[in-house]
Design a protein around this motif. Structure first.
Motif, mmCIF file in Angstrom:
data_model
loop_
_atom_site.group_PDB
_atom_site.id
_atom_site.type_symbol
_atom_site.label_atom_id
_atom_site.label_comp_id
_atom_site.label_asym_id
_atom_site.label_seq_id
_atom_site.Cartn_x
_atom_site.Cartn_y
_atom_site.Cartn_z
ATOM 1 N N LYS A 25 0.830 -1.202 0.000
ATOM 2 C CA LYS A 25 0.000 0.000 0.000
ATOM 3 C C LYS A 25 0.863 1.250 0.000
ATOM 4 O O LYS A 25 0.558 2.214 -0.658
ATOM 5 N N GLN A 26 1.955 1.245 0.759
ATOM 6 C CA GLN A 26 2.875 2.379 0.763
ATOM 7 C C GLN A 26 3.450 2.573 -0.637
ATOM 8 O O GLN A 26 3.522 3.687 -1.134
ATOM 9 N N THR A 27 3.848 1.489 -1.273
ATOM 10 C CA THR A 27 4.388 1.554 -2.630
ATOM 11 C C THR A 27 3.365 2.163 -3.566
ATOM 12 O O THR A 27 3.673 3.038 -4.364
ATOM 13 N N GLU A 28 2.124 1.721 -3.470
ATOM 14 C CA GLU A 28 1.075 2.236 -4.326
ATOM 15 C C GLU A 28 0.889 3.733 -4.108
ATOM 16 O O GLU A 28 0.715 4.485 -5.069
ATOM 17 N N THR A 29 0.918 4.170 -2.860
ATOM 18 C CA THR A 29 0.738 5.586 -2.560
ATOM 19 C C THR A 29 1.868 6.413 -3.165
ATOM 20 O O THR A 29 1.623 7.442 -3.790
ATOM 21 N N GLU A 30 3.092 5.955 -2.984
ATOM 22 C CA GLU A 30 4.243 6.674 -3.543
ATOM 23 C C GLU A 30 4.167 6.708 -5.064
ATOM 24 O O GLU A 30 4.427 7.734 -5.685
ATOM 25 N N LEU A 31 3.822 5.580 -5.663
ATOM 26 C CA LEU A 31 3.741 5.527 -7.123
ATOM 27 C C LEU A 31 2.582 6.357 -7.652
ATOM 28 O O LEU A 31 2.711 6.999 -8.686
ATOM 29 N N HIS A 32 1.488 6.355 -6.942
ATOM 30 C CA HIS A 32 0.346 7.165 -7.364
ATOM 31 C C HIS A 32 0.731 8.637 -7.379
ATOM 32 O O HIS A 32 0.455 9.365 -8.342
ATOM 33 N N ALA A 33 1.378 9.083 -6.321
ATOM 34 C CA ALA A 33 1.823 10.476 -6.259
ATOM 35 C C ALA A 33 2.814 10.777 -7.381
ATOM 36 O O ALA A 33 2.729 11.822 -8.033
ATOM 37 N N LEU A 34 3.759 9.878 -7.601
ATOM 38 C CA LEU A 34 4.741 10.071 -8.666
ATOM 39 C C LEU A 34 4.047 10.167 -10.022
ATOM 40 O O LEU A 34 4.305 11.087 -10.801
ATOM 41 N N LEU A 35 3.161 9.230 -10.291
ATOM 42 C CA LEU A 35 2.493 9.194 -11.593
ATOM 43 C C LEU A 35 1.698 10.463 -11.864
ATOM 44 O O LEU A 35 1.761 11.028 -12.951
ATOM 45 N N HIS A 36 0.945 10.902 -10.886
ATOM 46 C CA HIS A 36 0.016 11.995 -11.125
ATOM 47 C C HIS A 36 0.577 13.387 -10.853
ATOM 48 O O HIS A 36 -0.004 14.373 -11.300
ATOM 49 N N LYS A 37 1.692 13.470 -10.164
ATOM 50 C CA LYS A 37 2.221 14.798 -9.828
ATOM 51 C C LYS A 37 3.564 15.100 -10.470
ATOM 52 O O LYS A 37 3.835 16.231 -10.826
ATOM 53 N N LYS A 131 13.023 1.983 -4.520
ATOM 54 C CA LYS A 131 13.102 2.639 -3.213
ATOM 55 C C LYS A 131 12.001 2.138 -2.284
ATOM 56 O O LYS A 131 12.236 1.877 -1.103
ATOM 57 N N ALA A 132 10.795 1.975 -2.815
ATOM 58 C CA ALA A 132 9.678 1.519 -1.995
ATOM 59 C C ALA A 132 9.854 0.071 -1.543
ATOM 60 O O ALA A 132 9.426 -0.296 -0.448
ATOM 61 N N LEU A 133 10.499 -0.738 -2.368
ATOM 62 C CA LEU A 133 10.679 -2.147 -2.039
ATOM 63 C C LEU A 133 11.929 -2.418 -1.211
ATOM 64 O O LEU A 133 12.080 -3.501 -0.651
ATOM 65 N N THR A 134 12.827 -1.443 -1.115
ATOM 66 C CA THR A 134 14.052 -1.615 -0.342
ATOM 67 C C THR A 134 14.225 -0.424 0.594
ATOM 68 O O THR A 134 15.082 0.417 0.389
#
Length: 143
Positions: A25-37, A131-134
């Motif tokens: 879920k943390q990974t998804e949140t970080e990626l969502h922010a990256l993708l859209h912002k 980064k999110a996975l490590t």
């Protein structure tokens, strides 16, 4: 006493399942922010990414429900066997199978989103995934 042990074991299984899903879920949140912002997606990319996210949200919800059911089955098996018997073993195996399926589905979701990106966007996306996975596991004084 047996009921207390069964309750504690069931809670431990539930906690383990939730803990294992938290990094995703943390990974998804970080990626969502990256993708859209930060990646400055064009309109066509936005539409494709949104469709991918909707499909995954449905599948994730289904797997989360299956995980809750697997945890309930584990609790029932512990309560019935009062030890590490065949039903508990089967329930644990099922829980692991569902967790593995969630991880596979999450990775398929990530790769589907990555396929929508332009070459100059993929490097930043890849760095964020890694980064999110490590996470940084060094002692706080070394960070």
């Amino acid at each position: 006493m047996i009921a207390i042990v069964a309750f504690v074991a069931a809670m431990g299984g539930t906690y383990a399942g939730r803990t294992l899903f938290a990094p995703q879920k943390q990974t998804e949140t970080e990626l969502h922010a990256l993708l859209h912002k930060e990646l400055k997606l064009d309109a066509a990319q936005e539409v494709k990414i949104e469709a991918i996210e909707q499909r995954f949200a449905t599948r994730r919800k289904s797997l989360e429900l299956e995980m809750r059911a697997a945890n309930a089955h584990l609790a029932e098996a512990i309560e019935a066997e009062h030890g590490y018997g065949p039903e508990v073993t089967a329930a644990i195996d099922h829980t692991h199978q569902v967790m593995g399926e969630m991880q596979k589905e999450t990775l398929e979701h990530l790769f589907a989103m990555r396929a929508v990106l332009k070459p100059e966007q993929t490097a930043q996306f890849d760095r964020t995934v890694v980064k999110a996975l490590t996470p940084d596991t060094s002692p706080p004084e070394k960070r």
